[in-house]
Scaffold this motif. Structure first.
Motif, PDB file in Angstrom:
ATOM      1  N   ARG A 134     -44.220  -3.762 -72.021  1.00  0.00           N
ATOM      2  CA  ARG A 134     -44.461  -4.143 -70.629  1.00  0.00           C
ATOM      3  C   ARG A 134     -45.951  -4.038 -70.286  1.00  0.00           C
ATOM      4  O   ARG A 134     -46.750  -3.485 -71.051  1.00  0.00           O
ATOM      5  N   GLN A 135     -46.305  -4.540 -69.082  1.00  0.00           N
ATOM      6  CA  GLN A 135     -47.671  -4.393 -68.605  1.00  0.00           C
ATOM      7  C   GLN A 135     -47.970  -2.905 -68.393  1.00  0.00           C
ATOM      8  O   GLN A 135     -47.069  -2.108 -68.115  1.00  0.00           O
ATOM      9  N   ALA A 136     -49.240  -2.541 -68.480  1.00  0.00           N
ATOM     10  CA  ALA A 136     -49.636  -1.132 -68.378  1.00  0.00           C
ATOM     11  C   ALA A 136     -49.160  -0.508 -67.070  1.00  0.00           C
ATOM     12  O   ALA A 136     -48.739   0.653 -67.036  1.00  0.00           O
ATOM     13  N   GLY A 180     -43.089   4.491 -65.306  1.00  0.00           N
ATOM     14  CA  GLY A 180     -41.980   5.221 -65.899  1.00  0.00           C
ATOM     15  C   GLY A 180     -41.623   4.696 -67.265  1.00  0.00           C
ATOM     16  O   GLY A 180     -41.292   3.515 -67.406  1.00  0.00           O
ATOM     17  N   HIS A 181     -41.727   5.564 -68.293  1.00  0.00           N
ATOM     18  CA  HIS A 181     -41.463   5.114 -69.663  1.00  0.00           C
ATOM     19  C   HIS A 181     -40.775   6.209 -70.474  1.00  0.00           C
ATOM     20  O   HIS A 181     -40.755   7.380 -70.106  1.00  0.00           O
ATOM     21  N   VAL A 182     -40.223   5.777 -71.589  1.00  0.00           N
ATOM     22  CA  VAL A 182     -39.547   6.681 -72.507  1.00  0.00           C
ATOM     23  C   VAL A 182     -40.561   7.642 -73.129  1.00  0.00           C
ATOM     24  O   VAL A 182     -41.677   7.245 -73.480  1.00  0.00           O
ATOM     25  N   ALA A 183     -40.171   8.891 -73.256  1.00  0.00           N
ATOM     26  CA  ALA A 183     -41.048   9.876 -73.887  1.00  0.00           C
ATOM     27  C   ALA A 183     -41.416   9.424 -75.297  1.00  0.00           C
ATOM     28  O   ALA A 183     -40.582   8.931 -76.046  1.00  0.00           O
ATOM     29  N   ALA A 184     -42.670   9.565 -75.639  1.00  0.00           N
ATOM     30  CA  ALA A 184     -43.213   9.232 -76.959  1.00  0.00           C
ATOM     31  C   ALA A 184     -43.338   7.737 -77.219  1.00  0.00           C
ATOM     32  O   ALA A 184     -43.756   7.328 -78.303  1.00  0.00           O
ATOM     33  N   ALA A 185     -42.989   6.892 -76.227  1.00  0.00           N
ATOM     34  CA  ALA A 185     -43.167   5.454 -76.405  1.00  0.00           C
ATOM     35  C   ALA A 185     -44.644   5.105 -76.388  1.00  0.00           C
ATOM     36  O   ALA A 185     -45.448   5.749 -75.701  1.00  0.00           O
ATOM     37  N   ARG A 186     -44.986   4.079 -77.135  1.00  0.00           N
ATOM     38  CA  ARG A 186     -46.359   3.584 -77.147  1.00  0.00           C
ATOM     39  C   ARG A 186     -46.408   2.257 -76.408  1.00  0.00           C
ATOM     40  O   ARG A 186     -45.570   1.382 -76.625  1.00  0.00           O
ATOM     41  N   ASN A 187     -47.388   2.108 -75.530  1.00  0.00           N
ATOM     42  CA  ASN A 187     -47.519   0.882 -74.753  1.00  0.00           C
ATOM     43  C   ASN A 187     -48.434  -0.114 -75.468  1.00  0.00           C
ATOM     44  O   ASN A 187     -49.609   0.153 -75.685  1.00  0.00           O
ATOM     45  N   VAL A 188     -47.864  -1.235 -75.848  1.00  0.00           N
ATOM     46  CA  VAL A 188     -48.634  -2.356 -76.396  1.00  0.00           C
ATOM     47  C   VAL A 188     -48.177  -3.590 -75.627  1.00  0.00           C
ATOM     48  O   VAL A 188     -47.066  -4.076 -75.832  1.00  0.00           O
ATOM     49  N   GLU A 189     -48.995  -4.093 -74.728  1.00  0.00           N
ATOM     50  CA  GLU A 189     -48.583  -5.217 -73.900  1.00  0.00           C
ATOM     51  C   GLU A 189     -48.256  -6.438 -74.759  1.00  0.00           C
ATOM     52  O   GLU A 189     -48.945  -6.724 -75.742  1.00  0.00           O
TER      53      GLU A 189
END
Length: 457
Positions: free
Chosen positions: A377-379, A385-394
């Motif tokens: 998703r977008q930053a 709100g995101h899953v613990a330990a998830a990495r954000n890559v748009e």
């Protein structure tokens, strides 16, 4: 006093509003029309109107303009700002110019910022202010981004935007405000679904109007900007030169499976518009999943290469007109065609690929529980709100970051599953295996895991 008949035609996917105004004697003014004019024309027919004027507040970067279509088909007079000269017939308006429309008068107000040439249009009824079309200057709870021209213009345009918004604040508090950009627009829309407002409400609640001074405004505006699709940097020039007039709905010729295979081997792109579950069940190897929904145009423009032919694989229940007009809105004027008979024709005798789609429970306690989680998703969405330990890559930047992703199994997620399936198809094309898509979003994971989501970046 004239009766105000103003119809907003909303594109939920691009997040924009086109305005259709009855100006009397069976004529209409249209403000900031997109190239897909089906709904605008339907509203005009319903009201018994012919479009006499098509006004633009600025050179649009997020969609191909529809003013030339209206000019060609209906003889509409195109109204546009002085700067950023268009290479087709139009009437130039300068700051302070007025135009008698019949029941109303239109007055141009220079409001640079979102673009250097930006105009707002004040609508006057016998000298009384009836409202203001603000385009990408003042918007509901925010203002238009200023980084679409060039990096060296971003701050100067932000300073211009500050003065433009404060110029609009000279209008009476009860003045209706009709922005073009709204919720869902990458031109910098605030959260929330409201698309119109008033001067008084924005004066009291718009965060950018609560800061003290120009420097603080610039910092606040630039600090709110997220990423935007790369096609924004090329559509403005197309709109300046004058888009090709399409007239009728663009064709989508049928292609045999053999011809699709041949074109694909020659470099054509295959875009599969079916829903994620259908794509996961089976698809043409190397195809790009972009589910047909309101934001199809955005992701086609962001993820597909405009220099290569595009072949569509669609579901039997999907309207080809919706596909070709969505493509045309972001500059894909001519699609190579569609697979005749859809995916069932392909799978009869040709190799297929399949994906993996799991429910949140499998991500919590199944085999994928140990996989690395990539949230595309977008930053701003991730930070909320995101899953613990998830990495954000748009998603829009995924193709450039493939080498940075962890080795081994991946679970890819977004808000539902559509963008995640697009990401999975990109990963598949890059040779990644063991990629699973979450059928749902972060809230589904939290419910199954019995844990709270994390916030921040």
């Amino acid at each position: 006093m004239a009766t105000l008949h103003l119809v907003p035609v909303i594109d939920e996917g691009l997040g924009n509003s086109t305005y259709l105004l009855d100006i009397g004697q069976g004529r209409a003014l249209v403000v900031d029309p997109e190239r897909d004019l089906r709904e605008v024309r339907a509203e005009a027919r319903r009201l018994g109107l012919t479009v006499a004027y098509a006004a633009e507040t600025h050179l649009h970067a997020d969609f191909i303009s529809g003013v030339r279509e209206l000019q060609h088909a209906e003889g509409a007079t195109v109204l546009a700002p002085e700067a950023g000269p268009r290479e087709f017939t139009h009437t130039v308006l300068h700051d302070g110019d007025t135009l008698d429309l019949g029941d109303f008068t239109l007055q141009a107000l220079a409001t640079p910022g979102h673009s250097p040439e930006h105009l707002a249009y004040l609508l006057l009824d016998q000298g009384r202010i009836a409202g203001v079309f603000t385009g990408g200057s003042l918007m509901v709870g925010t203002a238009g981004r200023t980084d679409l021209v060039s990096p060296d213009m971003t701050v100067p345009l932000a300073r211009a935007q500050y003065h433009s918004l404060h110029r609009l604040m000279d209008l009476p508090d009860d003045t209706p405000v009709w922005p073009t950009h709204g919720a869902g627009s990458f031109c910098s829309a605030a959260a929330g679904g409201e698309r119109t407002t008033t001067i008084g409400r924005e004066r009291a609640t718009n965060p950018l109007l609560q800061v003290s001074g120009e420097d603080a405004f610039v910092d606040a505006l630039l600090g709110s900007l997220g990423t935007f699709p790369g096609y924004f940097l090329r559509l403005g020039e197309i709109n300046r030169r004058g888009p090709v007039v399409l007239g009728a709905t663009p064709a989508l010729p049928t292609l045999s499976a053999d011809r699709v295979k041949e074109l694909h081997e020659q470099g054509a792109q295959i875009v599969d518009s079916r829903q994620p579950a259908d794509f996961a069940a089976g698809h043409i190897p190397g195809s790009l999943s972009i589910a047909l929904r309101p934001v199809f145009a955005t992701w086609l423009g962001w993820l597909a290469d405009p220099e290569r032919p595009v072949i569509i694989v669609r579901g039997a229940d999907q309207d080809p007109e919706d596909i070709v007009w969505a493509a045309a809105k972001v500059g894909f004027d001519t699609l190579a065609g569609e697979l005749d008979g859809g995916f069932p024709t392909w799978r009869i005798s040709r190799a297929t690929a399949a994906g993996s789609l799991i429910e949140a429970g499998g991500m919590v306690s199944g085999a994928e529980a140990s996989a690395a989680v990539i949230d595309i998703r977008q930053a701003s969405e991730f930070a909320a709100g995101h899953v613990a330990a998830a990495r954000n890559v748009e998603l829009g930047g995924l193709a450039e970051l493939l080498s940075d992703l962890p080795a081994g199994p991946l679970v890819v997620m977004c808000g539902h599953s559509e963008r995640a399936m697009s990401a999975a198809s990109i990963l598949e094309r890059a040779g990644r295996t063991n990629v699973t898509v979450l059928n749902g979003g972060a809230a589904d994971w939290a419910r199954e895991a019995g844990r709270s989501l994390e916030t921040g970046l």
